[in-house]
Design a protein around this motif. Structure first.
Motif, PDB file in Angstrom:
ATOM      1  N   THR A  67     -38.791  30.325   4.831  1.00 30.88           N
ATOM      2  CA  THR A  67     -39.787  29.426   4.254  1.00 30.88           C
ATOM      3  C   THR A  67     -39.246  28.008   4.174  1.00 30.88           C
ATOM      4  OG1 THR A  67     -40.692  31.239   2.957  1.00 30.88           O
ATOM      5  CG2 THR A  67     -41.259  29.013   2.268  1.00 30.88           C
ATOM      6  N   GLY A  68     -39.936  27.086   4.847  1.00 28.91           N
ATOM      7  CA  GLY A  68     -39.577  25.684   4.753  1.00 28.91           C
ATOM      8  C   GLY A  68     -38.425  25.245   5.612  1.00 28.91           C
ATOM      9  N   VAL A  69     -37.854  26.128   6.443  1.00 32.87           N
ATOM     10  CA  VAL A  69     -36.680  25.770   7.250  1.00 32.87           C
ATOM     11  C   VAL A  69     -36.946  26.098   8.720  1.00 32.87           C
ATOM     12  CG1 VAL A  69     -34.225  26.180   7.675  1.00 32.87           C
ATOM     13  CG2 VAL A  69     -35.101  26.158   5.329  1.00 32.87           C
ATOM     14  N   ARG A  70     -36.708  25.132   9.583  1.00 27.46           N
ATOM     15  CA  ARG A  70     -36.840  25.318  11.022  1.00 27.46           C
ATOM     16  C   ARG A  70     -35.526  24.914  11.688  1.00 27.46           C
ATOM     17  NH1 ARG A  70     -41.474  28.098  12.734  1.00 27.46           N
ATOM     18  NH2 ARG A  70     -43.004  27.823  11.071  1.00 27.46           N
ATOM     19  N   ILE A  71     -34.858  25.868  12.312  1.00 25.95           N
ATOM     20  CA  ILE A  71     -33.587  25.623  12.989  1.00 25.95           C
ATOM     21  C   ILE A  71     -33.777  25.903  14.475  1.00 25.95           C
ATOM     22  CG2 ILE A  71     -31.186  26.383  13.240  1.00 25.95           C
ATOM     23  CD1 ILE A  71     -31.297  27.122  10.230  1.00 25.95           C
ATOM     24  N   GLY A  72     -33.335  24.971  15.321  1.00 29.15           N
ATOM     25  CA  GLY A  72     -33.500  25.165  16.753  1.00 29.15           C
ATOM     26  C   GLY A  72     -32.686  24.180  17.559  1.00 29.15           C
ATOM     27  N   PRO A  77     -39.296  12.130   1.137  1.00 29.88           N
ATOM     28  CA  PRO A  77     -38.424  13.222   0.702  1.00 29.88           C
ATOM     29  C   PRO A  77     -38.980  14.607   0.984  1.00 29.88           C
ATOM     30  CG  PRO A  77     -39.529  12.241  -1.177  1.00 29.88           C
ATOM     31  CD  PRO A  77     -39.846  11.367   0.000  1.00 29.88           C
ATOM     32  N   GLY A  78     -40.253  14.688   1.344  1.00 27.02           N
ATOM     33  CA  GLY A  78     -40.836  15.989   1.633  1.00 27.02           C
ATOM     34  C   GLY A  78     -40.424  16.562   2.970  1.00 27.02           C
ATOM     35  N   LEU A  79     -39.788  15.750   3.814  1.00 30.73           N
ATOM     36  CA  LEU A  79     -39.303  16.201   5.120  1.00 30.73           C
ATOM     37  C   LEU A  79     -37.860  15.767   5.296  1.00 30.73           C
ATOM     38  CD1 LEU A  79     -39.736  17.394   7.984  1.00 30.73           C
ATOM     39  CD2 LEU A  79     -40.553  15.115   8.682  1.00 30.73           C
ATOM     40  N   VAL A  80     -36.999  16.718   5.561  1.00 33.97           N
ATOM     41  CA  VAL A  80     -35.604  16.445   5.908  1.00 33.97           C
ATOM     42  C   VAL A  80     -35.425  16.865   7.361  1.00 33.97           C
ATOM     43  CG1 VAL A  80     -33.199  17.102   5.511  1.00 33.97           C
ATOM     44  CG2 VAL A  80     -34.735  16.715   3.566  1.00 33.97           C
ATOM     45  N   ALA A 103     -25.393  24.642   5.943  1.00 32.22           N
ATOM     46  CA  ALA A 103     -26.288  25.670   5.402  1.00 32.22           C
ATOM     47  C   ALA A 103     -26.527  25.460   3.916  1.00 32.22           C
ATOM     48  CB  ALA A 103     -25.697  27.055   5.662  1.00 32.22           C
ATOM     49  N   ARG A 104     -25.486  25.081   3.188  1.00 34.84           N
ATOM     50  CA  ARG A 104     -25.652  24.812   1.757  1.00 34.84           C
ATOM     51  C   ARG A 104     -26.554  23.606   1.532  1.00 34.84           C
ATOM     52  NH1 ARG A 104     -20.114  26.162   1.999  1.00 34.84           N
ATOM     53  NH2 ARG A 104     -19.466  23.968   1.952  1.00 34.84           N
ATOM     54  N   ARG A 105     -26.378  22.601   2.343  1.00 35.66           N
ATOM     55  CA  ARG A 105     -27.197  21.384   2.225  1.00 35.66           C
ATOM     56  C   ARG A 105     -28.669  21.687   2.529  1.00 35.66           C
ATOM     57  NH1 ARG A 105     -25.019  15.681   4.663  1.00 35.66           N
ATOM     58  NH2 ARG A 105     -26.505  14.294   3.657  1.00 35.66           N
ATOM     59  N   ARG A 111     -34.269  22.706   0.745  1.00 34.68           N
ATOM     60  CA  ARG A 111     -35.398  23.640   0.695  1.00 34.68           C
ATOM     61  C   ARG A 111     -35.759  23.964  -0.744  1.00 34.68           C
ATOM     62  NH1 ARG A 111     -33.414  29.135   2.375  1.00 34.68           N
ATOM     63  NH2 ARG A 111     -32.543  28.865   0.280  1.00 34.68           N
ATOM     64  N   ASP A 112     -34.754  24.214  -1.564  1.00 37.08           N
ATOM     65  CA  ASP A 112     -35.016  24.554  -2.968  1.00 37.08           C
ATOM     66  C   ASP A 112     -35.630  23.389  -3.729  1.00 37.08           C
ATOM     67  OD1 ASP A 112     -33.974  27.035  -2.400  1.00 37.08           O
ATOM     68  OD2 ASP A 112     -32.034  26.668  -3.359  1.00 37.08           O
ATOM     69  N   ALA A 113     -35.377  22.168  -3.248  1.00 32.01           N
ATOM     70  CA  ALA A 113     -35.971  20.987  -3.873  1.00 32.01           C
ATOM     71  C   ALA A 113     -37.401  20.742  -3.399  1.00 32.01           C
ATOM     72  CB  ALA A 113     -35.112  19.759  -3.589  1.00 32.01           C
ATOM     73  N   GLY A 114     -37.875  21.577  -2.496  1.00 29.95           N
ATOM     74  CA  GLY A 114     -39.253  21.484  -2.046  1.00 29.95           C
ATOM     75  C   GLY A 114     -39.466  20.768  -0.731  1.00 29.95           C
ATOM     76  N   SER A 115     -38.379  20.411  -0.031  1.00 32.37           N
ATOM     77  CA  SER A 115     -38.507  19.718   1.249  1.00 32.37           C
ATOM     78  C   SER A 115     -38.702  20.707   2.388  1.00 32.37           C
ATOM     79  CB  SER A 115     -37.256  18.879   1.541  1.00 32.37           C
ATOM     80  OG  SER A 115     -37.058  17.882   0.568  1.00 32.37           O
TER      81      SER A 115
END
Length: 244
Positions: A4-9, A179-182, A206-208, A213-217
């Motif tokens: 949820t909220g994370v796209r890695i590629g 801030p809604g998109l990193v 990964a921690r970052r 993500r937990d902050a809602g971004s």
């Protein structure tokens, strides 16, 4: 597929031969890539146009939850330098629209020589925002973009400033703008486009990502160290870390 909220590629879907067994079956490299990774950045659009039909074919090769980011053409960013570019912008957006719902983001990469000039930047970015309501990430490469006026403009238009590695200027070590998109672009370091990232750096990343993500971004992390085939391996390793 995506957390949820994370796209890695990766920037492109080329799969090194040694890594192909780590991906599922498919009728194309893109279809195989999409069995393990939830997003891709299309960079070839920077160099040459693709037809709307071609974009539609790519969209048909991937699962419904897969997403694309498409890079704006260099004619807009590097040749016209953001001025007088409504016609090529409209042509590009019509073409990329072939991705349908799978088009999630646009990437605007600026040349290192293009300084922030408020009038030009505002006119272009407002035009772009007026034509595209989805996510937009800007990768500036001149120091003047890492300033309060540029930051305020991006925030007002809900556009992210890319955190790109290697970092070129003070302020570039953190994402900016909306801030809604990193949006993270990892080009390889120390050798740009070639160097792989080691496990310790990926763990810190990964921690970052988890914190953002937990902050809602919404978080995108794209590996562009593709010249040596390192991108796909780095993306798989990071995705595994983000799932644990």
């Amino acid at each position: 597929m995506a957390e949820t909220g994370v796209r890695i590629g990766c920037a492109g879907w080329s799969l090194p031969v040694a890594l192909q067994p780590h991906f599922g079956a498919g009728d194309s490299h893109l279809a195989r890539y999409a069995t393990r990774l939830p997003a891709v950045e299309i960079n070839s659009s920077f160099h040459r146009p693709h037809t709307r039909a071609q974009y539609a074919r790519w969209a048909a090769m991937v699962p419904a939850d897969f997403r694309f980011c498409v890079k704006l053409p260099k004619v807009i960013t590097h040749e016209l330098r953001l001025t007088g570019c409504e016609a090529p912008l409209d042509a590009f957006l019509e073409q990329a629209g072939g991705l349908g719902a799978r088009l999630a983001a646009l990437l605007v990469q600026l040349p290192p020589s293009l300084a922030f000039e408020a009038r030009v930047a505002t006119a272009f970015l407002e035009t772009l925002r007026g034509r595209h309501t989805g996510a937009i990430a800007l990768e500036p490469r001149h120091a003047s973009w890492f300033t309060r006026p540029a930051e305020d403009l991006l925030q007002s238009l809900h556009m992210a400033r890319v955190l790109a590695d290697p970092v070129r200027h003070a302020g570039g070590e953190r994402p900016g703008g909306h801030p809604g998109l990193v949006y993270l672009r990892l080009h390889g370091s120390p050798r740009v486009y070639y160097s792989a990232y080691d496990g310790s750096l990926l763990s810190a990343l990964a921690r970052r990502i988890s914190q953002a993500r937990d902050a809602g971004s919404e978080v995108w992390c794209i590996f562009d160290n593709t010249a040596s085939g390192a991108a796909a391996a780095n993306a798989l390793a990071l995705r595994a870390m983000c799932q644990t």
